[in-house]
Design a protein around this motif. Structure first.
Motif, mmCIF file in Angstrom:
data_model
loop_
_atom_site.group_PDB
_atom_site.id
_atom_site.type_symbol
_atom_site.label_atom_id
_atom_site.label_comp_id
_atom_site.label_asym_id
_atom_site.label_seq_id
_atom_site.Cartn_x
_atom_site.Cartn_y
_atom_site.Cartn_z
ATOM 1 N N VAL A 15 0.936 -2.472 -2.825
ATOM 2 C CA VAL A 15 -0.374 -2.797 -2.250
ATOM 3 C C VAL A 15 -0.269 -4.128 -1.518
ATOM 4 O O VAL A 15 -0.074 -5.177 -2.133
ATOM 5 N N ASP A 16 -0.408 -4.079 -0.189
ATOM 6 C CA ASP A 16 -0.328 -5.292 0.626
ATOM 7 C C ASP A 16 -1.036 -5.023 1.946
ATOM 8 O O ASP A 16 -0.887 -3.941 2.514
ATOM 9 N N ASP A 17 -1.807 -5.994 2.440
ATOM 10 C CA ASP A 17 -2.538 -5.786 3.688
ATOM 11 C C ASP A 17 -1.678 -6.032 4.930
ATOM 12 O O ASP A 17 -2.120 -5.784 6.049
ATOM 13 N N LEU A 21 5.094 -5.589 6.225
ATOM 14 C CA LEU A 21 5.734 -5.774 4.928
ATOM 15 C C LEU A 21 5.641 -4.495 4.089
ATOM 16 O O LEU A 21 6.605 -4.121 3.414
ATOM 17 N N ARG A 22 4.484 -3.826 4.143
ATOM 18 C CA ARG A 22 4.331 -2.561 3.409
ATOM 19 C C ARG A 22 5.405 -1.561 3.828
ATOM 20 O O ARG A 22 6.045 -0.931 2.983
ATOM 21 N N ASP A 23 5.573 -1.431 5.132
ATOM 22 C CA ASP A 23 6.538 -0.453 5.634
ATOM 23 C C ASP A 23 7.959 -0.858 5.285
ATOM 24 O O ASP A 23 8.783 -0.019 4.905
ATOM 25 N N LEU A 24 8.251 -2.159 5.392
ATOM 26 C CA LEU A 24 9.587 -2.644 5.035
ATOM 27 C C LEU A 24 9.901 -2.347 3.572
ATOM 28 O O LEU A 24 10.979 -1.835 3.241
ATOM 29 N N LEU A 25 8.945 -2.666 2.692
ATOM 30 C CA LEU A 25 9.181 -2.447 1.266
ATOM 31 C C LEU A 25 9.273 -0.963 0.935
ATOM 32 O O LEU A 25 10.087 -0.553 0.100
ATOM 33 N N ARG A 26 8.422 -0.164 1.579
ATOM 34 C CA ARG A 26 8.487 1.281 1.327
ATOM 35 C C ARG A 26 9.860 1.827 1.672
ATOM 36 O O ARG A 26 10.500 2.525 0.859
ATOM 37 N N ARG A 27 10.355 1.510 2.878
ATOM 38 C CA ARG A 27 11.652 2.030 3.299
ATOM 39 C C ARG A 27 12.788 1.484 2.437
ATOM 40 O O ARG A 27 13.697 2.224 2.039
ATOM 41 N N PHE A 28 12.736 0.191 2.119
ATOM 42 C CA PHE A 28 13.784 -0.430 1.312
ATOM 43 C C PHE A 28 13.830 0.172 -0.097
ATOM 44 O O PHE A 28 14.902 0.545 -0.593
ATOM 45 N N LEU A 29 12.674 0.280 -0.732
ATOM 46 C CA LEU A 29 12.644 0.771 -2.108
ATOM 47 C C LEU A 29 12.960 2.260 -2.196
ATOM 48 O O LEU A 29 13.571 2.712 -3.176
ATOM 49 N N GLU A 30 12.583 3.010 -1.173
ATOM 50 C CA GLU A 30 12.973 4.423 -1.143
ATOM 51 C C GLU A 30 14.483 4.561 -1.016
ATOM 52 O O GLU A 30 15.082 5.442 -1.656
ATOM 53 N N ARG A 31 15.102 3.698 -0.217
ATOM 54 C CA ARG A 31 16.572 3.736 -0.103
ATOM 55 C C ARG A 31 17.239 3.407 -1.435
ATOM 56 O O ARG A 31 18.365 3.834 -1.691
ATOM 57 N N ALA A 39 -0.580 1.148 -0.175
ATOM 58 C CA ALA A 39 -2.019 0.991 0.050
ATOM 59 C C ALA A 39 -2.261 -0.362 0.703
ATOM 60 O O ALA A 39 -1.576 -1.342 0.382
ATOM 61 N N PRO A 40 -3.270 -0.453 1.618
ATOM 62 C CA PRO A 40 -3.532 -1.718 2.307
ATOM 63 C C PRO A 40 -4.496 -2.637 1.575
ATOM 64 O O PRO A 40 -4.624 -3.808 1.929
ATOM 65 N N ASP A 41 -5.209 -2.113 0.569
ATOM 66 C CA ASP A 41 -6.214 -2.928 -0.111
ATOM 67 C C ASP A 41 -6.529 -2.334 -1.478
ATOM 68 O O ASP A 41 -6.008 -1.275 -1.861
ATOM 69 N N ALA A 42 -7.391 -3.033 -2.217
ATOM 70 C CA ALA A 42 -7.715 -2.619 -3.579
ATOM 71 C C ALA A 42 -8.498 -1.316 -3.603
ATOM 72 O O ALA A 42 -8.353 -0.516 -4.542
ATOM 73 N N VAL A 43 -9.334 -1.073 -2.600
ATOM 74 C CA VAL A 43 -10.114 0.161 -2.566
ATOM 75 C C VAL A 43 -9.203 1.377 -2.536
ATOM 76 O O VAL A 43 -9.357 2.328 -3.316
ATOM 77 N N GLU A 44 -8.222 1.362 -1.631
ATOM 78 C CA GLU A 44 -7.285 2.473 -1.536
ATOM 79 C C GLU A 44 -6.392 2.536 -2.777
ATOM 80 O O GLU A 44 -6.058 3.629 -3.268
ATOM 81 N N ASP A 55 4.645 4.221 -12.183
ATOM 82 C CA ASP A 55 5.436 3.524 -13.196
ATOM 83 C C ASP A 55 5.345 2.012 -13.064
ATOM 84 O O ASP A 55 5.612 1.293 -14.023
ATOM 85 N N LEU A 56 4.955 1.517 -11.873
ATOM 86 C CA LEU A 56 4.872 0.071 -11.650
ATOM 87 C C LEU A 56 4.088 -0.174 -10.364
ATOM 88 O O LEU A 56 4.157 0.630 -9.427
ATOM 89 N N ILE A 57 3.347 -1.288 -10.333
ATOM 90 C CA ILE A 57 2.583 -1.677 -9.150
ATOM 91 C C ILE A 57 3.138 -2.986 -8.599
ATOM 92 O O ILE A 57 3.322 -3.951 -9.349
ATOM 93 N N VAL A 58 3.400 -3.025 -7.300
ATOM 94 C CA VAL A 58 3.732 -4.256 -6.589
ATOM 95 C C VAL A 58 2.475 -4.636 -5.812
ATOM 96 O O VAL A 58 2.033 -3.887 -4.942
ATOM 97 N N LEU A 59 1.902 -5.791 -6.115
ATOM 98 C CA LEU A 59 0.533 -6.082 -5.680
ATOM 99 C C LEU A 59 0.421 -7.479 -5.066
ATOM 100 O O LEU A 59 0.735 -8.480 -5.718
#
Length: 235
Positions: A15-17, A21-31, A39-44, A55-59
Motif C-alpha cells: 500500500v503506497d500512493d 514505487l508500487r509498481d517497482l515493488l510489485r515487480r521486484f517482489l514477484e520476481r 493499493a494506492p490508499d487505505a480505502v482500497e 500473509d504480510l502488509i507493506v504499508l
C-alpha cells in the motif's frame, strides 16, 4: 519473462500512493517468488483485506486520507497480519510510534528493495520457526489466560485474545524459556529486530502486558528484571 509465483507463495499487500514505487515493488517482489497485490490508499487496502487473504502488509505511513499508522491500528483490532511500515520519517520516535500502533517492522525511505525483501523474509521465517519450535511445547497458563505456543493462540476463559504476529512471537520466545531472564538483545534477536533498539522491545512488552496481565502496571507474569531484561513466570 519471469514465471508466475506458485499458488502457495506468500501473498503480500503493498500500500503506497507513489505509483512508481508500487509498481517497482510489485515487480521486484514477484520476481522474488511472492504473490503481490497493490493499493494506492487505505480505502482500497480495506476493500482488498475484506476480499483476500494476505500473509504480510507493506504499508506507507504517509497516505492520503487515512494514514498508514491509523490503518495499522485498525488492522490490529481485526487481524494478526504482520505489517512492515515504510516512511520518509526515520527518527526513533517515529519508529516507536509505529510499534505502538502494532507494526512488526519499520523501514525508512529511501531504502533498497533488497533490504525490504530481507525484512519480509525475516518476519515470515520468524513466524514459521516459532510455529515449528513450539509444535512440541505444551500450553502455558497465565492466570485466567492460556497461551498455546504451537498455534500462537492466547485465550481467556476459552475466548481468543487477539495477538499481533510480533506479540505472539515475543510471547513464544519468552514461553520457550519460561523462568529464565532474557535480555532485550535476546528478544530482539528472536524477533529479528536487532537494529530497532531496546525501546522497541519495551514497547512490545508493554502491549503484550495489556493482554496477559490483570494489572499491567503490576505484572505478575511478564516481569522486568531490573538492569537485565524480562522473564515470563507462568502460573
Amino acid at each position: 519473462m519471469a514465471s508466475p509465483p506458485p499458488p502457495d507463495a506468500a501473498h503480500l499487500l503493498v500500500v503506497d500512493d507513489d505509483s512508481r514505487l508500487r509498481d517497482l515493488l510489485r515487480r521486484f517482489l514477484e520476481r522474488e517468488g511472492f504473490r503481490v497485490t497493490v493499493a494506492p490508499d487505505a480505502v482500497e487496502a480495506r476493500r482488498l483485506l475484506k476480499a483476500m487473504q494476505f500473509d504480510l502488509i507493506v504499508l506507507d505511513v504517509m497516505l492520503p486520507g487515512e494514514s498508514g499508522l491509523e490503518l495499522t491500528e485498525a488492522v490490529r483490532r481485526e487481524r494478526d497480519i504482520p505489517v512492515v511500515l515504510l516512511t520518509a520519517r526515520g527518527a526513533p520516535e517515529d519508529r516507536i510510534a509505529g510499534f505502538e500502533r502494532g507494526a512488526d517492522d519499520y523501514l525508512a525511505k529511501p531504502f533498497e528493495p533488497r533490504e525490504l525483501l530481507l525484512r519480509i523474509r525475516t518476519i515470515l521465517r520468524r513466524l514459521s520457526a516459532a510455529a515449528a519450535s513450539a509444535a512440541s511445547a505444551g500450553p502455558v497458563r497465565l492466570g485466567d489466560a492460556v497461551f498455546d505456543p504451537a498455534r500462537g493462540l492466547l485465550t481467556r476463559h476459552g475466548e481468543p485474545v487477539r495477538l499481533t504476529s510480533g506479540e505472539a512471537a515475543l510471547l513464544a520466545a519468552l514461553a520457550a524459556r519460561a523462568g529464565e531472564t532474557l535480555t532485550r538483545e535476546d528478544l530482539a534477536a528472536a524477533l529479528g529486530q536487532e537494529d530497532h533498539g531496546e525501546r522497541a522491545i519495551d514497547v512490545q512488552v508493554t502491549r503484550l502486558r495489556r493482554k496477559i496481565e490483570r494489572d499491567p502496571r503490576e505484572p505478575a507474569f511478564l516481569q522486568t528484571v531490573r538492569g537485565r531484561g524480562y522473564v515470563l513466570r507462568p502460573g
